[in-house]
Design a protein around this motif. Sequence first.
Motif, PDB file in Angstrom:
ATOM      1  N   ASP A 134       0.839  -1.202   0.000  1.00 30.26           N
ATOM      2  CA  ASP A 134       0.000   0.000   0.000  1.00 30.26           C
ATOM      3  C   ASP A 134       0.876   1.255   0.000  1.00 30.26           C
ATOM      4  O   ASP A 134       0.647   2.186  -0.775  1.00 30.26           O
ATOM      5  CB  ASP A 134      -0.921  -0.035   1.234  1.00 30.26           C
ATOM      6  N   HIS A 182      -6.172   7.421   0.346  1.00 32.28           N
ATOM      7  CA  HIS A 182      -6.710   7.289   1.689  1.00 32.28           C
ATOM      8  C   HIS A 182      -7.781   8.350   1.980  1.00 32.28           C
ATOM      9  O   HIS A 182      -7.996   8.731   3.108  1.00 32.28           O
ATOM     10  CB  HIS A 182      -5.589   7.308   2.752  1.00 32.28           C
ATOM     11  N   GLU A 183      -8.415   8.855   0.904  1.00 30.18           N
ATOM     12  CA  GLU A 183      -9.559   9.769   1.046  1.00 30.18           C
ATOM     13  C   GLU A 183     -10.624   9.344   0.046  1.00 30.18           C
ATOM     14  O   GLU A 183     -10.302   8.948  -1.076  1.00 30.18           O
ATOM     15  CB  GLU A 183      -9.137  11.210   0.702  1.00 30.18           C
ATOM     16  N   LEU A 224      -9.973   5.798  -2.346  1.00 24.68           N
ATOM     17  CA  LEU A 224      -9.745   5.475  -0.937  1.00 24.68           C
ATOM     18  C   LEU A 224      -8.412   4.748  -0.741  1.00 24.68           C
ATOM     19  O   LEU A 224      -7.611   5.101   0.127  1.00 24.68           O
ATOM     20  CB  LEU A 224     -10.904   4.610  -0.422  1.00 24.68           C
TER      21      LEU A 224
END
Lengths: 457, 332
Positions: free
Chosen positions: A244, A302-303, A298
Amino acid sequence: MELDPLLLARLQFALNISFHILFPTITIGLAWFLLYFRLRYTLSIDTNGKGDKQWEYAYYFWVKVFALTFALGVVSGVTMSFQFGTNWPGFMETAGNIAGPLLGYEVLTAFFLEASFLGIMLFGKQRVSNRTHLIATTLVAAGTTFSAFWILSLNSWMQTPTGFFMEDGQFQIDSWMEIIFNPSFPYRFFHMLAACLLTAAFLVAGISAYRCLRGVDGPATWRVMRTGIIVAAIVAPIQIFIGDLHGLNTLEHQPAKVAAMEAVWETENGAAFTLFGFPDEESRSTRAAIRIPYAASLVLTHELDGEVRGLNEFEGEHPPVAPVFWSFRIMLAVGFAMLLVSWWAAWTLLRNRDCSPMLLRVLSLMTYSGWVAVLAGWYVSEVGRQPWMIYGQLRIDEVVAAHGGGTVLTTLLAYAALYAFLLVSYIATLRILSLKPAQSLIDTNAGGAPQGGYSHG
Amino acid sequence: MADLLPLFFVFAMGLALFIYVILDGYDLGIGILLPLADEAQKDAMIAAIGPFWDANETWLVLGVGILLVAFPQAHGIVLTSLYLPVTLMLMGLILRGVAFDFRVKAGDDKRALWNNLFFAGSLIASLSQGWMVGAYITGLGNSGLSYLFAALIAISMPALYIMLGSAWLLVKTQGALFQRAQAWARMAVLPMAIALLLVSIATPLVSQLIADKWFTLPNGIGLLPIPLSSALAYAVILWLLFRPADFVEHWAYGWLVYACLVIICIMATLGLAYSLYPDIILGQMTIYEAAASPESLAFVFVGTVITLPLILAYTVYVYRVFSGKLETLNYD
């Protein structure tokens, strides 16, 4: 049909490096397993000088696999060291100032170390003390890891070049620290090391499971399987986490690659993750797509409504979409399968249950799963770098050697035939080794260690 | 200082390739001799090189590595023009390298196949290396004469390697295999001499540049030690190979034969170096034109000066660990 020498040269390089990487991936991980087996034996030695033989049996079995795998890695690696010059002379002529020293340090600090002490590790057990043998084993394991350090530094620099300036059409050194520790290097290095550990863990667990299924197992087999399962269960989630981070880093430095991985055509906020589909570069869309809304944004930013830049921003300068898209999905699928299987097996061990035949069969099926994930991951990374040799700086069509298509086709086919033969021989040989009864089943004399410090085993 | 770095690296490259020839030369020679031995002897021959071959082969990687690191401009030209022999050599080395393990692990029914591949790989690698040396000496020319010269060296190389291999077996073995090794060396010693002579005569014939360097006074006289030492070393080898049985049992016997071969190789290397210097590709490019940037060379220079002595030290250590004649043999 017109033979395109550039395409053939790329295919040949891809074939060589794909074949090569299979073996270091195993040896880099397996070397540390072997060291662990040796350490466990050494720590078990009591005041009478007797140690726990089972750890020695584990070592003797797996060092044979290691020796064979190492030999395949060495000879295919020698091929790699010549390929830069034979097929991509322009690469060294323009980037030789940077690529050369990194490769040179790999030879000087890693190749000789592992090759020299491998002799002692394989054949010197009766000729040196246990302590010296342990040191030799450690040096071999360290050598394999140093080798990964340098080659991944060079590869990462080709992906995220820093620390240089251009003069007379050549790359010149500005800062070695920035070159070696370029922005993508730490992520790629640890991603690869974890991949090596996982590959080796599934190999040792898978072959041990196969031995149990065929009734040729002993206490050493169970310990090896247990070790493999525990390592896999710990490393698999860590690997997903590192992957990630690596993805975030790629989004920052190589957005076109990420766009191809996700088959995102238009720049959008809150991009969906395409589970399945057929990316089509002609219509610039993905057919029959099954999507999870917002998931790509996402995962990548990470949004929920993070921006993902689309392929259309990089038209003419982005990699071929379908191979990158599919390789990425294969890598993810295998990675998550590894997580599930290793946790299932670890859970069984934690509850002190025996592995069921079902679990053994699944583990055996997963024996070479690491290879699939590693190759798929490297295709994402390397096909995703196209059309660049050195990202944003040097295109591959600028550096190819001017061989005729016929010449390269001939050598390509010869390599393909040779590698197919070697791969079949390798897997068949591991099967033969796996079917040999465990040492504890045939052990009649005390001590039990194979005789002869000069044996080729 | 900047001028000295290319010189240092061309020396290091020559040293690495020289060490490769005298070390992997014996591995490849033993591979070529393999079909002449019976099954038990085959095992012993391979055990005699098993702990060493991998590190031996690494000297080739270092040699090519230095060419790549220090002389990137020449690296591409040399390897591109030698595309086919390099590819053949690599395939030979692949087959030879993997056969060590496959022949004992792939099952008894496959053993003969892997023994044959071990032999074929060693022979192909030797022939290709000879061809590459020959093509390199002619400045990578592509006239008929250049090819003829390359072919001549290609078939000479196995003779040298067979001598090195036999000498190594004289060092490592005893009994029947020792005697066979002596017989093999007696058979190969004359072809090796003819090959070396032919190469020495042909080299100035194919290259006017080299002829000018050797056959002008006073250089010619200063160079005399090179052929003279070679001839002397060769005479000692001949003398040694035809000694009575009690003499050859001395532990140093094999080492003496091997050392004389090494002297011949040193002389050949010095001769070659003199013929080529200061060119890295004869008549086309000097080492200074081909050199990488000074920053690049300096960075690797530091690493080389630190690691090369270490590498040599642990190479010597490994040879000491495995010194002496082969004893027990166990295969599984």
